[in-house]
Scaffold this active site. Sequence first.
Site, PDB file in Angstrom:
ATOM      1  N   GLU A   1      68.409 -12.175  36.942  1.00 26.81           N
ATOM      2  CA  GLU A   1      69.760 -12.408  37.696  1.00 26.81           C
ATOM      3  C   GLU A   1      70.534 -12.715  36.637  1.00 26.81           C
ATOM      4  O   GLU A   1      71.827 -13.006  36.894  1.00 26.81           O
ATOM      5  CB  GLU A   1      69.692 -13.459  38.514  1.00 26.81           C
ATOM      6  CG  GLU A   1      68.582 -13.285  39.836  1.00 26.81           C
ATOM      7  CD  GLU A   1      68.813 -14.413  40.677  1.00 26.81           C
ATOM      8  OE1 GLU A   1      69.775 -14.551  41.503  1.00 26.81           O
ATOM      9  OE2 GLU A   1      67.697 -15.345  40.728  1.00 26.81           O
TER      10      GLU A   1
ATOM     11  N   SER B   1      68.868 -13.699  44.354  1.00 24.01           N
ATOM     12  CA  SER B   1      69.459 -12.542  44.811  1.00 24.01           C
ATOM     13  C   SER B   1      68.521 -11.148  45.183  1.00 24.01           C
ATOM     14  O   SER B   1      68.808 -10.114  45.099  1.00 24.01           O
ATOM     15  CB  SER B   1      70.059 -12.091  43.335  1.00 24.01           C
ATOM     16  OG  SER B   1      71.049 -12.953  43.058  1.00 24.01           O
TER      17      SER B   1
ATOM     18  N   SER C   1      81.089 -12.501  46.902  1.00 23.75           N
ATOM     19  CA  SER C   1      79.957 -13.384  47.217  1.00 23.75           C
ATOM     20  C   SER C   1      80.559 -14.262  48.617  1.00 23.75           C
ATOM     21  O   SER C   1      81.414 -14.547  48.970  1.00 23.75           O
ATOM     22  CB  SER C   1      79.674 -14.431  46.037  1.00 23.75           C
ATOM     23  OG  SER C   1      79.281 -13.772  44.900  1.00 23.75           O
TER      24      SER C   1
END
Length: 365
Positions: free
Chosen positions: A15, A188, A323
């Site tokens: 990530e 993720s 996000s």
Amino acid sequence: MKQTVAVICGGRSGEHEVSLASAQSIVNALDRSRFNVLPIGIDREGAWWMGPAVIDNLRKGQKPYGQRVYFLPDPTCPGLVEESTSGRQLVSVDIFFPVLHGPNGEDGTIQGLFETANVPYVGCGVLASACGMDKAIMKALFAQSDLPQLPYLVVLRGRWETAPEQVLDDVENRLGYPCFVKPANMGSSVGITKANNRAELVGAFDDAVRYDRKLVVEKGINVREIEVSVLGNDEVAASLPGEIVPAHEFYDYDAKYANAASRLLIPAPLEATVTSCFQEMAIRAFRAVDGSGLSRVDFLVDKDNGEIYINEINTLPGFTSISMYPKLWAATGIAYEQLLTRLVDLALARHREKQRNATERLPRE
């Protein structure tokens, strides 16, 4: 006086790129009237670099990424050491803001480094970070707290490699199709695959074992995906829920970070009583892992009968412009910049509380 906040990003993780994107948003938004902001980037080999262009340089692969620095895990002289032509100099930092998604960042490892140095840092501590990262341990804690979950199995990489047919039979007999195969220690949606038959299940296992020695296999159902942001230490608040309408069959890596067709419904179209239920369960999940600072709690809702299941807790959620964590707080009344300041204040408060703990045996009063 302004406080120096070291925003740490990158790292040895799948990530890495997401971390850089989150960190850039945070660096841009931290209140400059209160904070001096010091970007710190960790490259894929684990080296630490400092400088205003470090995030951009890491993204472009431009070496040197910045000024080479080292972290001192010494509580008598904590902070960063800078290499320069005149020798090594201590760089003063008041608080560390780790934005390291995935292994070596939100799994308790760097949190342990901060604890050893006895410095304040944003986010969950060692225990909560480790438990929140390991989906198998997380699920065991959720079960202990009577939080409803879908049926699942834990499979070790070694067992998949030595007895794959037995593993496939177990999954088919106990969970059936569709099912999801996930690395236990990854975020993720990296390494997650939905399997609708035996051939796809084999491919899902082969992909997931590249990322972790421990895998979680979950029963798949037709769901809505609901998320709630959590903020606090001992006193915890939950945001309004949001709903994800993924561009793909499920909310995978591409749907999260690359495909603009994914939609976030904020707030989620829910009855008030259902909203309260999600918020209460999110706080219970946060406390189940002994969280502090921030987390995002993800839920699944069966479209057929409305049953709610907890999916996971993310102790260091993304902070990019798209996000869910900051967007949910913005909808609840806390703007991005204000949210960052609140997180720093929570971290400082937790650090002050920790200093009350004796470090040697004391006589009884």
